[in-house]
Design a protein around this motif. Structure first.
Motif, PDB file in Angstrom:
ATOM      1  N   ASN A   1     -16.388  39.323 -43.523  1.00 51.65           N
ATOM      2  CA  ASN A   1     -15.525  37.577 -44.258  1.00 51.65           C
ATOM      3  C   ASN A   1     -14.324  37.322 -42.883  1.00 51.65           C
ATOM      4  N   PRO A   2     -14.884  35.813 -42.303  1.00 54.11           N
ATOM      5  CA  PRO A   2     -14.146  36.137 -41.336  1.00 54.11           C
ATOM      6  C   PRO A   2     -12.325  34.978 -41.726  1.00 54.11           C
ATOM      7  N   ILE A   3     -12.513  35.165 -43.248  1.00 56.49           N
ATOM      8  CA  ILE A   3     -11.233  34.933 -43.940  1.00 56.49           C
ATOM      9  C   ILE A   3     -10.567  36.146 -44.104  1.00 56.49           C
TER      10      ILE A   3
ATOM     11  N   ILE B   1      -8.920  36.143 -40.051  1.00 49.56           N
ATOM     12  CA  ILE B   1      -8.003  35.745 -39.531  1.00 49.56           C
ATOM     13  C   ILE B   1      -6.693  36.192 -39.945  1.00 49.56           C
TER      14      ILE B   1
ATOM     15  N   THR C   1       3.304  37.261 -50.824  1.00 51.30           N
ATOM     16  CA  THR C   1       4.041  35.827 -50.637  1.00 51.30           C
ATOM     17  C   THR C   1       4.274  34.501 -51.471  1.00 51.30           C
TER      18      THR C   1
ATOM     19  N   LEU D   1       2.389  30.428 -42.052  1.00 50.84           N
ATOM     20  CA  LEU D   1       1.386  31.646 -41.566  1.00 50.84           C
ATOM     21  C   LEU D   1       1.281  32.494 -42.236  1.00 50.84           C
TER      22      LEU D   1
ATOM     23  N   CYS E   1       2.791  33.808 -44.788  1.00 48.91           N
ATOM     24  CA  CYS E   1       2.843  33.912 -46.555  1.00 48.91           C
ATOM     25  C   CYS E   1       0.709  33.678 -46.879  1.00 48.91           C
ATOM     26  N   ALA E   2       0.479  32.689 -45.692  1.00 49.87           N
ATOM     27  CA  ALA E   2      -0.992  31.874 -45.445  1.00 49.87           C
ATOM     28  C   ALA E   2      -1.805  33.148 -45.724  1.00 49.87           C
TER      29      ALA E   2
ATOM     30  N   TYR F   1      -2.165  35.481 -48.254  1.00 51.17           N
ATOM     31  CA  TYR F   1      -3.131  35.181 -49.281  1.00 51.17           C
ATOM     32  C   TYR F   1      -4.429  34.830 -49.081  1.00 51.17           C
ATOM     33  N   LEU F   2      -4.629  35.213 -47.459  1.00 54.09           N
ATOM     34  CA  LEU F   2      -5.972  34.900 -47.061  1.00 54.09           C
ATOM     35  C   LEU F   2      -6.661  35.998 -47.513  1.00 54.09           C
TER      36      LEU F   2
ATOM     37  N   ARG G   1      -7.591  37.223 -50.943  1.00 50.40           N
ATOM     38  CA  ARG G   1      -8.858  36.398 -51.399  1.00 50.40           C
ATOM     39  C   ARG G   1     -10.197  37.001 -50.589  1.00 50.40           C
TER      40      ARG G   1
ATOM     41  N   ASP H   1     -10.538  40.103 -52.273  1.00 44.41           N
ATOM     42  CA  ASP H   1     -11.215  39.729 -53.693  1.00 44.41           C
ATOM     43  C   ASP H   1     -12.904  40.038 -54.152  1.00 44.41           C
TER      44      ASP H   1
END
Lengths: 383, 333
Positions: free
Chosen positions: B55-57, B60, B258, B310, B312-313, B316-317, B320, B323
């Motif tokens: 998963n690239p997300i 990143i 986050t 950034l 925080c994101a 979060y990423l 995700r 998950d």
């Protein structure tokens, strides 16, 4: 189910009492009191400050004041605000609550709509570049440092482009000769918005059994007629331009809040959709040769809606406490601003009053969300 | 006998054992137990890592975290070897040769703030404390949340009611206003903020979610089997329920990080936090010196605002993406 609700209501009352006591203790525990707000004024002598203290009842011991407060609360008296003296707390709340509700309910609804739509498409196009770009972008907005983002939005749209006014609730120059108070216009706007939403939902429900093309036409015509009717009532009343002024001030905060929060709904919908897409009835729908958009919108998205609806109810409930940060950045005079100001100046009655309303709302919402969950999903049952 | 009983108890991931063929399983039985566990853990970690990298997300997010980690590690080295402390110190540094705030230049890559301090140095110096703050808050949250969630779900009844109403109480208090009030009661610094956020989040929202997950684990057959086999309450909670909750708690650790970084930034922005330097502090400095809406001095506010967003994101990423590793219903196959 009935017994469950009764039991929960009892627990909520107990929790609420604890919540009140805890809030009072916390405010009391802050050093200093309201009279310290006047420390800046060097002309005010110590005796005068003590006189202020005595007149506000701050010279009595805290526990005594707590019981006086609770007694008054039981009689339905929220007291008089210190900082907005001599206005009653309830009047301040009645003035401020609609503004916060309007701002946060409309942005919540818009962001849920946008988020649901985006999430639906995202799940359908899983693994494409579009999905990654949207997710990363959405999450970045979701976790953005709100004050900074709000200022950037003001700088771009209000300061540089000049499309929207910079903060505040109304433009004084427009309102100078206004025949009525801003709040009256605003409350009528709120009622209109509420009425429109109810009528639209009823209309969509009434037309749900029509088929295909006719339904689309009927729905759009109905909604259009409704909007025309609203304009026809508002324009001749002479209050139209004042309402427009408020809407103009409302637009930028709503846009900002929507951008910040749509990603939450988007990711929730996406995950829920992905789970739904594995169900057998989706395979059946594909085998029947139904077009993609029918499978996506009718078979998958509707069943994926359950957690999204519950989360919407929850967000709506917390709308009253508003956003301390957003209201601060846009100088929007709502409940969040009242809460912040009364915490800073130690305006005890005002703060307790605001917390009582937000607390009741949030506690009841938790219950409603639980009940709604059982109602929408027959697999969940409460003993 | 004891070994045998332990074998039947949950190895790290029970499904991994069943996928092995009988011969290999017989071979495993001969080895020491800790070795078997280590190997199985390694295998499951490897499998999960493979799923995560698909998963690239998540990648990143992870690369942003690694980037900021490098910044945090590089700062002491730069201070010691390259930068002279009198000019580049994040709090007391001053460059007498320039008019401040000065725009980015070869000497100061991100410019200087109105007091003549180097922005890049401030940014890098603050990074490590943001990490520590997030980690402490997250660890505290998941420790409290997992313990209470597991106990409330397992025992049910009044224990459950007590903790759930406590959670109601905590989420009903508007957290930012609460933090503002608390900052009035005692001096808030970073360790105290981390502990407060950890406790609030641990007793509040996180517990509710972890408890609902624990409820679904409680009714699994292996818990029933453990009870029939005579396992004590403590044994069942510690060895069966909590290990199966761990993936979810790890996920919520990410979200707490986050929240913690965000809360620190907001409180510093309001000027309520007693810290020497932080990302929120940098924005507060910009605001208190009146450069906030002046876009000609963009370098004062963009680096810190962007860094908060950034990092925080990124957490979060990663959450995700995890998950999707944890929840098999979200996987592609």
């Amino acid at each position: 189910m009935f017994r469950f609700i009764i039991r929960r209501l009892m627990q909520i009352m107990l929790t609420f009492l604890l919540f009140l006591a805890l809030s009072y203790v916390l405010i009391e525990a802050m050093p200093g009191d309201f009279a310290n707000v006047f420390l800046q004024d060097s002309k005010l002598t110590l005796e005068q400050r003590n006189a202020i203290r005595a007149s506000l009842g701050l010279d009595r011991p805290p526990q005594e004041r707590f019981f006086i407060y609770m007694g008054a609360l039981l009689r339905g008296d929220l007291g008089i605000s210190f900082q907005y003296y001599p206005r009653r707390v309830i009047d301040v709340i009645v003035e401020r609550a609609p503004r916060t509700l309007m701002l946060f309910i409309s942005s919540t609804v818009v962001s849920f709509y946008v988020g649901f739509f985006a999430g639906k498409v995202l799940a359908w196009r899983r693994g494409r570049v579009l999905e990654y770009v949207t997710t990363v972008g959405g999450v970045t907005l979701y976790t953005v440092f709100t004050p900074w983002f709000g200022l950037m939005m003001i700088w771009l749209f209000a300061f540089t482009l000049g499309w929207f006014p910079i903060g505040k609730f109304i433009t004084p120059s427009v309102w100078r000769r206004a025949p009525v108070e801003a709040n009256l216009v605003f409350n009528w706007m709120l009622l209109t918005a509420l009425g429109i939403s109810v009528l639209i939902v009823v209309w969509l429900w009434l037309t749900r059994r029509m088929d295909g093309r006719r339904r689309g036409v009927a729905r759009w015509a109905g909604v259009g007629a409704l909007l025309v009717a609203v304009l026809a009532v508002w324009l001749p009343s002479g209050l139209g331009r004042y309402a427009l002024n408020i809407l103009h001030h409302l637009a930028l905060p709503i846009l900002t809040l929507t951008l910040i929060s749509f990603a939450g709904t988007m990711l929730l919908t996406r995950n829920s959709m992905l789970e739904t897409l594995r169900e057998d009835y989706i395979t059946t729908a594909r085998a029947k040769g139904l077009p993609d958009h029918v499978i996506r919108d009718k078979h998958a998205a509707r069943n994926a809606m359950l957690p999204v609806v519950t989360s919407l109810v929850f967000s709506l409930a917390f709308a009253l406490s508003g956003g301390v940060i957003t209201e601060g950045v846009f100088s929007w005079p709502g409940m969040g601003e009242v809460l912040l100001q009364s915490a800073v100046t130690q305006d005890i009655p005002m703060m307790m009053g605001a917390l009582i309303f937000t607390g009741i709302f949030a506690l009841l919402a938790h219950l409603v969300a639980d009940i709604l969950y059982a109602f929408l999903d027959p697999r969940i049952r409460y003993a | 006998m004891t070994t045998n009983k332990r074998q039947n108890a949950p190895a790290i991931i029970p499904s991994e054992l069943t996928t092995l063929d009988p011969q290999e399983r017989a071979q495993l039985r001969k080895q020491a137990l800790w070795r078997v566990r280590l190997r199985l853990m390694g295998q499951s970690l490897h499998a999960n890592w493979r799923l995560f990298t698909e998963n690239p997300i998540g990648l990143i997010g992870l690369s942003i975290i690694v980037f900021y980690g490098c910044l945090a590690l590089a700062h002491p080295l730069l201070m010691g070897r390259v930068w002279s402390p009198s000019i580049y110190h994040p709090v007391t540094g001053f460059n007498p040769l320039l008019a401040h705030p000065s725009p980015p230049s070869a000497q100061h890559w991100l410019g200087t703030d109105p007091f003549g301090r180097d922005i890049l140095s401030q940014l890098m110096y603050s990074t490590s404390s943001e990490f520590i703050l997030g980690m402490v808050a997250a660890l505290l949250t998941v420790t409290i949340g997992t313990a209470i969630g597991a106990i409330a779900a397992y025992y049910g009844g009044w224990v459950d009611t007590l903790f759930m109403r406590l959670a109601d109480l905590v989420i009903t208090l508007p957290s930012l206003v609460l933090l503002i009030v608390l900052s009035g009661i005692f001096e808030l610094n970073l360790p105290r903020l981390a502990i407060i956020i950890g406790i609030l989040s641990g007793f509040g929202g996180t517990t509710i979610i972890i408890k609902s997950q624990a409820l679904t684990i409680k009714v699994r057959t292996y818990v029933e089997a453990a009870r029939v086999a005579g396992g004590s309450h403590a044994h069942i909670i510690m060895r069966h329920i909590i290990p199966n909750l761990l993936p979810l708690t790890f996920l919520y650790m990410m979200f707490t990080v986050t929240d913690a970084i965000f809360a620190e930034a907001v409180l510093s922005y309001f000027g309520l936090l007693n810290v020497r330097m932080s990302w929120g502090m940098m924005i507060y400095t910009t605001q208190s010196t009146g450069y906030l809406l002046n876009m000609e001095t963009w370098w004062l506010i963009v680096p810190s605002g962007l860094s908060i967003t950034l990092l925080c994101a990124a957490f979060y990423l990663v959450g995700r993406a995890m998950d999707e590793v944890i929840n098999p219903r979200l996987r592609k196959r």
